[in-house]
Design a protein around this motif. Sequence first.
Motif, PDB file in Angstrom:
ATOM      1  N   GLY A  40       1.075  -1.064   0.129  1.00 27.57           N
ATOM      2  CA  GLY A  40       0.199   0.029  -0.179  1.00 27.57           C
ATOM      3  C   GLY A  40       1.139   1.198  -0.315  1.00 27.57           C
ATOM      4  O   GLY A  40       1.874   1.084   0.500  1.00 27.57           O
ATOM      5  N   PRO A  41       0.496   2.503  -0.755  1.00 27.98           N
ATOM      6  CA  PRO A  41      -1.339   2.986  -1.201  1.00 27.98           C
ATOM      7  C   PRO A  41      -0.625   1.970  -2.159  1.00 27.98           C
ATOM      8  O   PRO A  41       0.013   1.258  -2.819  1.00 27.98           O
ATOM      9  CB  PRO A  41      -0.841   4.125  -1.486  1.00 27.98           C
ATOM     10  N   ILE A  42      -1.667   1.174  -3.418  1.00 26.98           N
ATOM     11  CA  ILE A  42      -1.503   0.843  -4.701  1.00 26.98           C
ATOM     12  C   ILE A  42      -3.192   1.759  -5.118  1.00 26.98           C
ATOM     13  O   ILE A  42      -4.157   2.007  -4.974  1.00 26.98           O
ATOM     14  CB  ILE A  42      -3.314  -0.891  -3.968  1.00 26.98           C
ATOM     15  N   THR A  43      -2.778   2.060  -6.744  1.00 28.14           N
ATOM     16  CA  THR A  43      -3.821   2.808  -7.158  1.00 28.14           C
ATOM     17  C   THR A  43      -4.046   1.674  -8.648  1.00 28.14           C
ATOM     18  O   THR A  43      -3.092   1.081  -8.696  1.00 28.14           O
ATOM     19  CB  THR A  43      -2.288   3.646  -8.208  1.00 28.14           C
ATOM     20  N   ILE A  44      -5.453   2.150  -8.943  1.00 29.77           N
ATOM     21  CA  ILE A  44      -5.317   1.003  -9.731  1.00 29.77           C
ATOM     22  C   ILE A  44      -5.989   1.889 -11.335  1.00 29.77           C
ATOM     23  O   ILE A  44      -7.048   2.633 -10.409  1.00 29.77           O
ATOM     24  CB  ILE A  44      -7.208   0.347  -9.727  1.00 29.77           C
ATOM     25  N   ALA A  45      -5.527   1.944 -12.089  1.00 27.37           N
ATOM     26  CA  ALA A  45      -6.266   2.316 -13.611  1.00 27.37           C
ATOM     27  C   ALA A  45      -6.804   2.133 -14.023  1.00 27.37           C
ATOM     28  O   ALA A  45      -7.560   0.991 -14.501  1.00 27.37           O
ATOM     29  CB  ALA A  45      -4.950   2.925 -14.277  1.00 27.37           C
ATOM     30  N   PHE A  46      -8.266   2.362 -14.301  1.00 35.26           N
ATOM     31  CA  PHE A  46      -9.643   1.905 -15.299  1.00 35.26           C
ATOM     32  C   PHE A  46     -10.206   2.611 -15.696  1.00 35.26           C
ATOM     33  O   PHE A  46     -10.066   4.339 -15.895  1.00 35.26           O
ATOM     34  CB  PHE A  46     -10.846   1.490 -13.708  1.00 35.26           C
ATOM     35  N   GLU A  47     -10.557   2.055 -16.295  1.00 38.30           N
ATOM     36  CA  GLU A  47     -11.820   3.100 -17.520  1.00 38.30           C
ATOM     37  C   GLU A  47     -12.780   2.263 -17.300  1.00 38.30           C
ATOM     38  O   GLU A  47     -13.443   1.109 -17.435  1.00 38.30           O
ATOM     39  CB  GLU A  47     -11.255   2.974 -19.110  1.00 38.30           C
ATOM     40  N   THR A  48     -14.472   2.976 -17.916  1.00 35.64           N
ATOM     41  CA  THR A  48     -15.482   2.415 -17.765  1.00 35.64           C
ATOM     42  C   THR A  48     -16.050   3.133 -19.456  1.00 35.64           C
ATOM     43  O   THR A  48     -16.421   4.205 -19.762  1.00 35.64           O
ATOM     44  CB  THR A  48     -16.614   3.533 -16.910  1.00 35.64           C
ATOM     45  N   CYS A  49     -17.938   2.626 -19.919  1.00 33.40           N
ATOM     46  CA  CYS A  49     -18.380   2.626 -20.822  1.00 33.40           C
ATOM     47  C   CYS A  49     -19.538   2.337 -20.736  1.00 33.40           C
ATOM     48  O   CYS A  49     -19.490   1.455 -19.888  1.00 33.40           O
ATOM     49  CB  CYS A  49     -17.692   2.507 -22.229  1.00 33.40           C
ATOM     50  N   GLY A  50     -20.717   2.695 -21.034  1.00 35.38           N
ATOM     51  CA  GLY A  50     -21.781   3.042 -20.975  1.00 35.38           C
ATOM     52  C   GLY A  50     -22.340   3.270 -19.766  1.00 35.38           C
ATOM     53  O   GLY A  50     -21.704   4.390 -19.251  1.00 35.38           O
ATOM     54  N   ARG A  51     -23.892   2.908 -19.645  1.00 31.46           N
ATOM     55  CA  ARG A  51     -24.117   3.816 -17.921  1.00 31.46           C
ATOM     56  C   ARG A  51     -24.885   2.796 -16.901  1.00 31.46           C
ATOM     57  O   ARG A  51     -25.235   1.866 -17.377  1.00 31.46           O
ATOM     58  CB  ARG A  51     -25.869   4.310 -18.576  1.00 31.46           C
ATOM     59  N   LEU A  52     -24.558   3.312 -15.691  1.00 33.27           N
ATOM     60  CA  LEU A  52     -24.441   2.402 -14.791  1.00 33.27           C
ATOM     61  C   LEU A  52     -26.119   2.726 -14.312  1.00 33.27           C
ATOM     62  O   LEU A  52     -26.439   3.740 -13.923  1.00 33.27           O
ATOM     63  CB  LEU A  52     -23.690   2.923 -13.745  1.00 33.27           C
ATOM     64  N   ASN A  53     -26.973   1.482 -14.297  1.00 34.19           N
ATOM     65  CA  ASN A  53     -28.495   1.585 -13.886  1.00 34.19           C
ATOM     66  C   ASN A  53     -28.916   2.363 -12.574  1.00 34.19           C
ATOM     67  O   ASN A  53     -27.642   2.074 -11.178  1.00 34.19           O
ATOM     68  CB  ASN A  53     -29.392   0.528 -14.531  1.00 34.19           C
ATOM     69  N   ALA A  54     -30.243   2.718 -12.232  1.00 29.22           N
ATOM     70  CA  ALA A  54     -30.460   2.959 -10.648  1.00 29.22           C
ATOM     71  C   ALA A  54     -30.640   2.178  -9.990  1.00 29.22           C
ATOM     72  O   ALA A  54     -29.721   1.671  -8.981  1.00 29.22           O
ATOM     73  CB  ALA A  54     -31.812   3.695 -10.712  1.00 29.22           C
ATOM     74  N   ALA A  55     -30.250   0.740  -9.995  1.00 29.87           N
ATOM     75  CA  ALA A  55     -29.949  -0.535  -9.531  1.00 29.87           C
ATOM     76  C   ALA A  55     -27.967  -0.750  -9.583  1.00 29.87           C
ATOM     77  O   ALA A  55     -28.114  -2.205  -8.199  1.00 29.87           O
ATOM     78  CB  ALA A  55     -31.050  -1.655  -9.911  1.00 29.87           C
ATOM     79  N   ARG A  56     -27.499  -0.196  -9.811  1.00 37.23           N
ATOM     80  CA  ARG A  56     -26.522  -0.632  -9.749  1.00 37.23           C
ATOM     81  C   ARG A  56     -26.102  -2.595 -10.246  1.00 37.23           C
ATOM     82  O   ARG A  56     -25.299  -3.160  -9.866  1.00 37.23           O
ATOM     83  CB  ARG A  56     -25.885   0.069  -8.674  1.00 37.23           C
ATOM     84  N   ASP A  57     -26.854  -3.126 -11.405  1.00 41.21           N
ATOM     85  CA  ASP A  57     -26.581  -4.067 -11.317  1.00 41.21           C
ATOM     86  C   ASP A  57     -26.392  -4.147 -12.499  1.00 41.21           C
ATOM     87  O   ASP A  57     -26.872  -5.648 -13.318  1.00 41.21           O
ATOM     88  CB  ASP A  57     -27.948  -5.033 -10.700  1.00 41.21           C
ATOM     89  N   ASN A  58     -26.488  -3.533 -13.280  1.00 39.24           N
ATOM     90  CA  ASN A  58     -26.049  -3.750 -15.245  1.00 39.24           C
ATOM     91  C   ASN A  58     -24.666  -3.944 -15.300  1.00 39.24           C
ATOM     92  O   ASN A  58     -23.887  -3.758 -16.558  1.00 39.24           O
ATOM     93  CB  ASN A  58     -26.129  -3.118 -15.986  1.00 39.24           C
ATOM     94  N   ALA A  59     -24.133  -3.832 -14.129  1.00 39.70           N
ATOM     95  CA  ALA A  59     -21.700  -3.841 -14.844  1.00 39.70           C
ATOM     96  C   ALA A  59     -21.345  -4.844 -14.636  1.00 39.70           C
ATOM     97  O   ALA A  59     -22.411  -6.096 -14.088  1.00 39.70           O
ATOM     98  CB  ALA A  59     -21.338  -3.432 -12.887  1.00 39.70           C
ATOM     99  N   ILE A  60     -20.518  -5.242 -15.490  1.00 37.69           N
ATOM    100  CA  ILE A  60     -19.680  -5.773 -16.319  1.00 37.69           C
ATOM    101  C   ILE A  60     -18.069  -5.972 -16.077  1.00 37.69           C
ATOM    102  O   ILE A  60     -17.717  -5.090 -16.790  1.00 37.69           O
ATOM    103  CB  ILE A  60     -20.033  -6.065 -17.775  1.00 37.69           C
TER     104      ILE A  60
END
Length: 387
Positions: A40-60
């Motif tokens: 530690g500390p640990i840094t994670i690089a990431f990218e996202t695309c699309g939209r996270l829905n209200a229920a937050r259950d459509n993530a891949i």
Amino acid sequence: MSEYIQHDQQGASVGLVEKQTFTFAQPPTAMPLACGSPLGPITIAFETCGRLNAARDNAILILHALSGDAHVAGVHAPSDEKPGWWDFMVGPGKGIDTDRYFVICSNILGSCMGSTGPASIDPATGRPYGLTFPVVTIGDMVEAQKALIDHLGIQRLHAVIGGSVGGMQALEWCVRYPTKVESAILLATTTRHSALAIAFNEVARQSIMADPNWNGGDYYGGPKPDMGLAVARMIGHITYLSDASMRLKFGRRLQDKADFSFNFDADFQVESYLRYQGRKFVERFDANAFLYITKAADYFDLERHHGNGSAVAAFAKARARMLVVSFTSDWLYPTYQSRVMVKAMKKNGLDVSFCEIEAQWGHDAFLIPSPRLSGIMKGFLDDDHIP
């Protein structure tokens, strides 16, 4: 606009994407690793695309292969000539449909593409870690990804998807966090390396460590072990291809010559190609990171770490729907290895689909556009689609 929603889509592409970072495990709450050392500390690089829905259950969560990065789709600027490494698969209406799903891709722990690894600065010394960086495992990579997913406020992933080393991470997710994963797509992967795969990785590592510039891993700020890393990449690249693909692409054709040179220049096209791949690789990757990631892949053993030597026992805790895909010409992770894991999954009563795709491109076939693979993946994901 939410920080987790990307810019407007451009045609069939996800359009502009942004590189993001998440830092956690600040001392004294460093993350314990499998080797026994805290990090530690640990840094994670990431990218996202699309939209996270209200229920937050459509993530891949997409998990990249050995030398990959978080840039899975789209472009960082309109002038970019090369999109993300899986741009043909991830986007509106594509195999992984960003009109429906919120896609996350993070760079693995131990890499050099934005996440903490041996080339990162050790806060204790102010210098790059080098070989003082602790040896990490596939399990450690998943623990770091889990911290990111928690940070994003996602309780359960609709799917984890990965090929090769990314498939190992997906398998680890399924057995380590069975209640966190709804489904998994496992492409050209294995539950553990064969002796052949370990042997190729060891030869590649030795080529790096034999380079005089490697200097015991402490080459930062000086000449880099470019030749050793280039040869390592050449060795690896051979395992990603197949006899058929190399025969079709190169055969014994000469490179810009009417006859042999009778010296040690690159006479054949395949020689020139491998040298080019080696030169290109050293421009973007760190030699020590290559050592660490290949070692993590060699250490991965789902049966040993989760099943006391049994593949069936290893999947006893898994709950996810599984899609396992192999390729006929993949001699690095051949189909028989996929069949072993499918059999073990079925013995645990898991919902498993298996497909062997005829492809001449070898292990890298999942990284090459394939309407059949895209269709299979889209059908699997959308069959359990969350509105």
